[in-house]
Design a protein around this motif. Structure first.
Motif, PDB file in Angstrom:
ATOM      1  N   THR A 101     -13.975  -5.597  -0.087  1.00 49.23           N
ATOM      2  CA  THR A 101     -15.254  -5.984   1.318  1.00 49.23           C
ATOM      3  C   THR A 101     -15.366  -4.215   1.138  1.00 49.23           C
ATOM      4  O   THR A 101     -16.069  -4.009   1.465  1.00 49.23           O
ATOM      5  CB  THR A 101     -13.604  -6.313   2.181  1.00 49.23           C
ATOM      6  OG1 THR A 101     -13.486  -7.540   1.972  1.00 49.23           O
ATOM      7  CG2 THR A 101     -14.849  -6.180   3.382  1.00 49.23           C
ATOM      8  N   GLU A 124      -4.865  -5.284 -10.834  1.00 48.33           N
ATOM      9  CA  GLU A 124      -5.943  -5.334  -9.945  1.00 48.33           C
ATOM     10  C   GLU A 124      -5.710  -3.779  -9.922  1.00 48.33           C
ATOM     11  O   GLU A 124      -5.091  -2.796 -10.833  1.00 48.33           O
ATOM     12  CB  GLU A 124      -5.527  -5.821  -8.767  1.00 48.33           C
ATOM     13  CG  GLU A 124      -4.419  -5.921  -7.805  1.00 48.33           C
ATOM     14  CD  GLU A 124      -4.384  -6.296  -6.226  1.00 48.33           C
ATOM     15  OE1 GLU A 124      -5.309  -6.393  -6.037  1.00 48.33           O
ATOM     16  OE2 GLU A 124      -3.479  -6.748  -6.044  1.00 48.33           O
ATOM     17  N   THR A 176     -14.548 -10.918  -2.121  1.00 46.63           N
ATOM     18  CA  THR A 176     -15.393  -9.740  -2.834  1.00 46.63           C
ATOM     19  C   THR A 176     -15.218 -11.053  -4.584  1.00 46.63           C
ATOM     20  O   THR A 176     -16.721 -11.218  -4.890  1.00 46.63           O
ATOM     21  CB  THR A 176     -15.627  -8.948  -2.879  1.00 46.63           C
ATOM     22  OG1 THR A 176     -15.030  -8.921  -1.528  1.00 46.63           O
ATOM     23  CG2 THR A 176     -16.983  -8.225  -3.383  1.00 46.63           C
ATOM     24  N   TYR A 225       0.968  -0.991  -0.232  1.00 48.24           N
ATOM     25  CA  TYR A 225      -0.285   0.116   0.320  1.00 48.24           C
ATOM     26  C   TYR A 225       0.660   1.268   0.352  1.00 48.24           C
ATOM     27  O   TYR A 225       0.349   2.088  -0.385  1.00 48.24           O
ATOM     28  CB  TYR A 225      -0.945   0.170   1.360  1.00 48.24           C
ATOM     29  CG  TYR A 225      -2.074  -1.591   0.476  1.00 48.24           C
ATOM     30  CD1 TYR A 225      -3.172  -0.628   1.284  1.00 48.24           C
ATOM     31  CD2 TYR A 225      -1.150  -2.622   1.155  1.00 48.24           C
ATOM     32  CE1 TYR A 225      -3.912  -2.170  -0.116  1.00 48.24           C
ATOM     33  CE2 TYR A 225      -2.271  -3.031   1.591  1.00 48.24           C
ATOM     34  CZ  TYR A 225      -3.664  -3.338   0.530  1.00 48.24           C
ATOM     35  OH  TYR A 225      -4.479  -4.928   0.308  1.00 48.24           O
TER      36      TYR A 225
HETATM   37  N1  PLP Z   1      -7.097  -6.260  -3.972  1.00 47.89           N
HETATM   38  C1  PLP Z   1      -6.168  -5.731  -2.934  1.00 47.89           C
HETATM   39  C2  PLP Z   1      -4.884  -4.467  -3.435  1.00 47.89           C
HETATM   40  C3  PLP Z   1      -7.226  -4.700  -1.590  1.00 47.89           C
HETATM   41  O1  PLP Z   1      -6.337  -4.440  -0.815  1.00 47.89           O
HETATM   42  C4  PLP Z   1      -8.304  -5.423  -1.185  1.00 47.89           C
HETATM   43  C5  PLP Z   1      -9.017  -5.339  -0.359  1.00 47.89           C
HETATM   44  O2  PLP Z   1      -9.459  -6.364   0.432  1.00 47.89           O
HETATM   45  C6  PLP Z   1      -8.906  -6.654  -3.073  1.00 47.89           C
HETATM   46  C7  PLP Z   1      -8.093  -6.431  -3.731  1.00 47.89           C
HETATM   47  C8  PLP Z   1      -9.912  -6.988  -2.776  1.00 47.89           C
HETATM   48  O3  PLP Z   1      -9.724  -7.647  -1.553  1.00 47.89           O
HETATM   49  P1  PLP Z   1     -11.548  -8.545  -0.987  1.00 47.89           P
HETATM   50  O4  PLP Z   1     -13.003  -8.431  -1.882  1.00 47.89           O
HETATM   51  O5  PLP Z   1     -10.792  -9.562  -0.754  1.00 47.89           O
HETATM   52  O6  PLP Z   1     -11.666  -7.364  -0.061  1.00 47.89           O
END
Ligand code: PLP
Ligand code: COI
Length: 356
Positions: free
Chosen positions: A303, A232, A261, A201
């Protein structure tokens, strides 16, 4: 509630902040519930979990997580159902991903069953903090970091596992303008992109700031080597509907966070008979599909982000406006359906929800 395997010490605050919460104004991640859960790891074992009043931590200046980044986290949510029960969405998936992040970051594996129990118990302890309004939830933040006070480079011997929770509304208030990133990189093959670790991050902040200065809410990361394949976004996985098929980058590369998700959206799409392709997705394929009118939907899945509609994609200085959001049949349906499962308005036929 399920049978508890671990004993958790509990100490309730005498000064609850609950009456001071402005439930109509809940900025994401700035309001904290009354309690937190803490477990220390030392001498090769986990100590007794403790739920205690929320408070600041006291840390040694050489705390190794601060210097070298052995720090991981998770994000999941608890919902109040229409029957006034409490529902937590797929905590087993977060527990599993957390254990995988531990391994990649050379941290002791946190037992998934302890993770799930801690999540259930902290949510139960602060259940009054779960918002009662539709579209709102309790965001749960488990995390773990290295606590050795030592500045040599090595895996820490001591760690702290914690959970706090925040009542929240939507993370994004409006549909998103995203920019396909062609220069900077979030994760390279062989790196730590698959782990939910703090540094991923941190690395994204500067490029995201440059994108913000150009008017984009978020970046869409591409592969580190060629920048030709979509990976992503900063807080969510990316999904497209092209020619009626649900298409999303495969997560077998170790550069993409395996989103819960996204997995749920894929499972629902398959259940509804939709064709799903998890594979490499090239930028040129997406741009061509937009130009030919074959891309009907683009959205992020996460999420915090939930299902976040993308209204414009920027690429090589050009703005590609995407189809009208109310007409996006699949993503609007999947968004409603996921909410209906979490809030108990529809049958949870996959058994995703853990009720307290
Ligand atoms: N990709 C990143 C970099 C994220 O921070 C998140 C959030 O958690 C996601 C994807 C989506 O993941 P999730 O659906 O498990 O929250
Ligand atoms: C989550 O959805 O849990 C995330 O990690 C995103 C974060 C920006 C809150």
């Amino acid at each position: 509630m399920e049978h508890s395997t671990y004993t958790i010490k509990k100490n309730r605050t005498e000064n609850s902040d609950l009456s001071r919460v402005d439930w109509d104004n809940l900025p994401f991640g700035k309001v904290f519930s009354d309690h937190m859960l803490v477990i220390d790891y030392d001498n090769g074992e986990w100590g007794t979990p403790e739920i205690m009043p929320f408070k600041n931590l006291e840390l040694h200046p050489a705390t190794s997580a601060i210097h070298y980044g052995q720090s991981i986290f998770e994000g999941l949510k608890a919902y109040r159902t229409v029957d006034n029960e409490v529902a937590i969405f797929r905590p087993d998936m977060n527990a599993k991903r957390f254990a995988e992040s531990c391994k990649r970051m050379c941290m002791p594996e946190f037992p998934p069953e302890l993770f799930e129990q801690c999540v259930r118990e902290i949510v139960d302890f602060d259940r009054e903090w779960i918002p009662k309004k539709e579209g709102y939830s309790l965001y749960i933040r488990p995390f773990m970091f290295a606590t050795d006070d030592y500045i040599g480079i090595k895996p820490s011997d001591a760690y702290k596992f914690m959970i706090f929770t925040c009542p929240v509304g939507a993370y994004y208030a409006e549909p998103l303008n995203v920019k396909i990133e062609e220069h900077y990189t979030r994760a390279a093959a062989g790196g730590v992109g698959r782990a939910k670790t703090a540094g991923n991050y941190a690395a994204s902040l500067y490029p995201a700031k440059l994108g913000k200065d150009e008017g984009y809410h978020q970046l869409v990361w591409t592969d580190a080597k060629t920048h030709e394949y979509i990976e992503e976004s900063g807080t969510m996985n990316i999904m497209f509907v092209i020619d009626g098929k649900l298409i999303t980058p495969a997560e077998d590369a170790d550069t993409i966070l395996p989103g819960i998700t996204k997995r749920s959206v894929i499972e629902l799409a398959k259940d509804w008979g939709m064709e799903v392709e998890e594979r490499q997705v090239s930028v040129s394929e997406v741009i061509k599909a937009i130009d030919e009118g074959k891309l009907t939907e683009a959205f992020g899945a996460g999420t915090a982000a939930t299902i976040a509609q993308i209204k414009m994609i920027g690429y090589k200085g050009k703005h590609y406006e995407l189809p009208s959001i109310p007409e996006r049949e699949f993503s609007n349906k999947v968004y409603r359906h996921l909410d209906d499962i979490k809030e108990g308005r529809t049958e949870d036929k996959f058994g995703w929800v853990v009720k307290l």
